[in-house]
Write an enzyme that holds these catalytic residues in place. Structure first.
Site, PDB file in Angstrom:
ATOM      1  N   LEU A 127      38.844  48.089  38.948  1.00  0.00           N
ATOM      2  CA  LEU A 127      37.640  47.351  38.505  1.00  0.00           C
ATOM      3  C   LEU A 127      36.474  47.866  39.243  1.00  0.00           C
ATOM      4  CD1 LEU A 127      39.032  44.249  36.476  1.00  0.00           C
ATOM      5  CD2 LEU A 127      39.304  46.552  35.655  1.00  0.00           C
ATOM      6  N   GLY A 128      36.644  47.536  40.951  1.00  0.00           N
ATOM      7  CA  GLY A 128      35.148  47.264  41.267  1.00  0.00           C
ATOM      8  C   GLY A 128      36.212  47.777  42.698  1.00  0.00           C
ATOM      9  N   SER A 129      34.966  47.641  43.548  1.00  0.00           N
ATOM     10  CA  SER A 129      35.771  47.890  45.381  1.00  0.00           C
ATOM     11  C   SER A 129      34.146  47.090  45.601  1.00  0.00           C
ATOM     12  CB  SER A 129      35.940  49.192  45.498  1.00  0.00           C
ATOM     13  OG  SER A 129      34.140  50.194  46.492  1.00  0.00           O
ATOM     14  N   GLY A 130      33.882  46.741  47.378  1.00  0.00           N
ATOM     15  CA  GLY A 130      33.322  46.599  48.446  1.00  0.00           C
ATOM     16  C   GLY A 130      34.279  46.350  49.487  1.00  0.00           C
ATOM     17  N   PHE A 179      34.679  43.434  50.976  1.00  0.00           N
ATOM     18  CA  PHE A 179      35.952  42.402  51.067  1.00  0.00           C
ATOM     19  C   PHE A 179      37.330  43.528  50.773  1.00  0.00           C
ATOM     20  CE2 PHE A 179      34.450  42.411  46.669  1.00  0.00           C
ATOM     21  CZ  PHE A 179      35.297  42.573  45.903  1.00  0.00           C
ATOM     22  N   GLY A 180      37.081  44.505  50.262  1.00  0.00           N
ATOM     23  CA  GLY A 180      38.585  44.744  49.372  1.00  0.00           C
ATOM     24  C   GLY A 180      38.170  45.421  48.262  1.00  0.00           C
ATOM     25  N   SER A 181      39.096  45.643  47.073  1.00  0.00           N
ATOM     26  CA  SER A 181      38.918  45.632  45.348  1.00  0.00           C
ATOM     27  C   SER A 181      39.349  44.689  45.011  1.00  0.00           C
ATOM     28  CB  SER A 181      40.074  46.602  45.712  1.00  0.00           C
ATOM     29  OG  SER A 181      39.371  47.915  46.781  1.00  0.00           O
ATOM     30  N   VAL A 182      38.823  45.255  43.542  1.00  0.00           N
ATOM     31  CA  VAL A 182      39.375  44.230  42.334  1.00  0.00           C
ATOM     32  C   VAL A 182      40.763  45.197  41.258  1.00  0.00           C
ATOM     33  CG1 VAL A 182      38.963  42.764  40.247  1.00  0.00           C
ATOM     34  CG2 VAL A 182      37.312  42.616  42.156  1.00  0.00           C
ATOM     35  N   ASP A 213      24.157  35.409  46.298  1.00  0.00           N
ATOM     36  CA  ASP A 213      24.054  37.282  45.741  1.00  0.00           C
ATOM     37  C   ASP A 213      24.231  37.282  44.506  1.00  0.00           C
ATOM     38  OD1 ASP A 213      23.904  39.182  46.713  1.00  0.00           O
ATOM     39  OD2 ASP A 213      26.662  39.672  47.109  1.00  0.00           O
TER      40      ASP A 213
END
EC number: 2.7.11.1
Length: 653
Positions: free
Chosen positions: A180-183, A185-188, A298
């Site tokens: 669903l998404g990433s950043g 920190f890691g991923s969703v 944020d």
């Protein structure tokens, strides 16, 4: 103390200041790296960003090595001072030595870099609460003067709460393809836990430092305490070091950031109405968060998630911090995404909850303009600081924004935090609800009506609407539901498959049948327009063409134009072509053909006086307005469902 101790203390002061400068330099580099990563993700050719990122990482490694060397030197100096203090001690209870030692503990960690007095007993008390420790969290660096976790007295309770929400790793099932998404920190991922579809935020690191674990537990503890319809619902977490995960409700429409890319002709496009409602939901969530003494730090479109009913929820509390209740002390440090940061945050000055308000103003502007903040004006972090902090630049506010909206943006992104409103003020004063009315209803009297009866509502039942609207227009019991004027108005305002009047449709219809200056004149105008032969109201040009296909030459339809306030006459010319002629209404002058020179008092007059020049002959017979007119003249019952003509759907009016 002797001269040697004084010199050592002076060296400690200097080295501490140098370490602080290196930490500040690291913070700026970390934020610049994050900005470049965001740009690279959205760029078709990220080579330039990749080169700059590698350069910044190399510089950061050099700075970290230098910082480590300076810290080692500091430790040696401390050791020397302690040794000298013990040598100087003459009596077991020498108070001067005890005082010097206590002062040394303060100066080692909470020192005033501007204090040039070498007397170690003279420390600025305002700096005694500063703790210049640094934590890298989710790709952003934060420096805190206040603990980012709950107070010590509640740590045990937090641990118990984390245990209570623990989900065994074997209960978590997710598909790596369903990301669903990433950043940083890691991923969703979309997944299933205990039979329920959920979102799983999974940290991708394999080795975790103590700080990382503490920050993860802090986020879990914080989310477990939050329960509000506009804050993302926390459902549990897995704290196994090799499988750190946070489980939340699944938000089917994804982030506001992704929805901002939706095309105007799609169902997910963020209209003015949706933008203001997203902002309203955000304010409601943030009001609750701040009332719980938590700062988000944020706030941006990527951290606003949307469910299937367009309810918006604030998400991602990885950078959030507690603030002591009723505390006048401010926090220190940098956290978040640079483009949404308040000036005080950009330059690492003390801050409070007003930094979230600043971020809100930038995301609100982005929601309404569909443009990136500052329109790529700044290509580096130093440029951003120069523009936003020193030059006080802000995104350009379009002229067409309602006055109250312009005022809200200006107040929320004010350079001075004390001048920015709180989320509680924005919510309590119904500012966004009023802006919604201002933007969707241009008629001043109609705005007053909706504000008086339906503030905060986007749609209302017809039966409620017509009672209050009749009263507002000055009619008490003179209007009957069987009155043809009432029936015409309902046809204009209420879709055939609904019984609700929406604020946007009400505002739009008023541009064609308004103004609402006099109730009786308004209803008379509704009747005069709706009873015109061939009138089809909000029929699109595409549907009008379908209606006229196969009809006789000169057959015409009168309808609302796609330009609010204007009309269109669609007709079949002698070459069997569909022509759409625009009719413009000018207050005080009347109706005129686009490019024409003569104004007419009514639409009926315009048609009667120009039908020969246009080549129109017979009105189209069909649709609900024609059926209602026929039923009224023949005393036959009116069947609204049967009056509609099925055609292919069209998005444009």
């Amino acid at each position: 103390m002797n001269d040697k101790i004084s010199k050592l203390e002076s060296s400690i002061l200097q080295l501490t200041e140098e370490v602080k400068q290196l930490e500040s330099k690291q913070a700026s580099k970390e934020l610049e790296i994050r900005t470049l990563v965001d740009n690279a993700i959205n760029s078709q050719n990220p080579a330039q960003e990749r080169e700059l990122i590698n350069k910044l990482f190399t510089e950061s490694l050099i700075d970290l090595k230098l910082k480590a060397e300076k810290i080692q030197t500091l430790e040696r100096y401390r050791q020397e001072i302690i040794t000298n203090l013990l040598v100087e001690q003459k009596q077991p209870n020498d108070t001067s030595i005890i005082s010097a030692w206590e002062q040394l503990k303060i100066s080692s960690f909470r020192i005033n870099p501007n204090n040039n007095n070498n007397n170690s007993n003279n420390t600025n008390s305002s700096d005694s609460n500063q703790n210049y420790s640094s934590v890298i969290l989710n790709g952003s660096l934060t420096e805190d003067s206040t603990s980012t976790i709950s107070p010590d007295s509640t740590k045990n309770r937090d641990e118990e709460e984390i245990i209570r929400w623990e989900i065994d790793r074997n209960e978590i099932s997710y598909n790596r393809e369903a990301k669903l998404g990433s950043g940083a920190f890691g991923s969703v991922y979309k997944g299933i836990v205990r039979g329920k579809e959920v979102a799983i935020k999974k940290l991708t690191q394999t080795v975790f430092e103590e700080n990382t674990m503490n920050e993860f537990k802090k986020e879990v503890s914080l989310m477990a305490k939050l329960r509000n319809p506009h804050l993302l619902l926390f459902m549990g977490a897995c704290t196994a070091p090799e499988d750190l995960s946070i489980v939340t409700e699944l938000m089917p429409k994804g982030s506001v950031h992704s929805l901002l890319r939706a095309k105007e002709d799609t169902s997910d496009f963020i209209t003015f109405k949706r933008a203001i409602l997203i902002a309203r939901d955000t304010v409601l969530g943030m009001t609750w968060l701040h009332a719980s003494n938590i700062l988000h730090l944020d706030l941006k479109p990527a951290n606003l998630l949307v469910d299937q009913n367009w309810v918006v929820k604030v998400a991602d509390f990885g950078l959030s911090k507690y603030m002591k209740p009723d505390s006048k002390d401010k926090l220190l440090g940098q956290a978040g995404s640079p483009l949404y940061m308040a000036p005080e945050m950009l330059v690492n000055q003390p801050y409070d909850g007003k930094v979230d308000v600043f971020s809100f103003s930038i995301l609100l502007w982005e929601l309404l303009t569909k443009q990136e903040p500052y329109n790529k004006l700044y290509s580096s972090y130093p440029q951003l600081v120069e523009g936003v902090v020193n030059k006080k630049n802000r995104p350009i506010i379009p002229d067409y924004f309602p006055t109250r909206l312009k005022d809200l943006l200006a107040r929320c992104w004010d350079h001075y935090p004390s001048r920015r409103p709180s989320f509680a003020e924005i919510s309590k004063q119904r500012i966004l609800e009023t802006i919604l009315i201002d933007g969707l209803i241009l008629d001043s009297s109609a705005r007053q009506f909706w504000s008086q009866y339906y503030m905060g509502k986007e749609e209302v039942p017809w039966n409620s609407f017509i009672v209050n609207f009749s009263l507002y227009c000055g009619f008490e019991s003179n209007l009957s539901a069987d009155d043809i004027k009432i029936k015409f108005l309902k046809l204009l305002l209420v879709p055939v498959d609904s019984d609700m009047v929406t604020i946007d449709n009400f505002g739009k219809i008023l541009t064609w049948v308004g103004p609402l200056t006099n109730g009786r004149e308004f209803f008379d105008k509704v009747y005069s327009i709706c009873s015109i032969k061939g009138f089809m109201a909000a029929t699109s040009s595409k549907n009008a063409s379908q209606y006229l296909a196969g009809k006789k030459t000169g057959t015409y339809i009168l309808r609302f134009s796609s330009d609010p306030g204007s009309y269109a006459i669609s007709y079949l010319n002698k070459n069997k072509e569909i022509i759409h002629a625009r009719v413009i209404y000018k207050q005080g002058s009347g109706y005129i053909h686009h490019g024409g020179q003569t104004h007419y008092a009514t639409l009926d007059d315009l048609i009667k006086n120009t039908f020969k020049s246009l080549g129109i002959k017979e009105p189209f017979e069909g649709g609900p307005f024609h059926a209602l007119t026929v039923a009224a003249s023949s005393s036959k019952p009116f069947n609204i469902a049967g009056a509609y003509i099925p055609v292919a759907p069209s998005k444009k009016i």
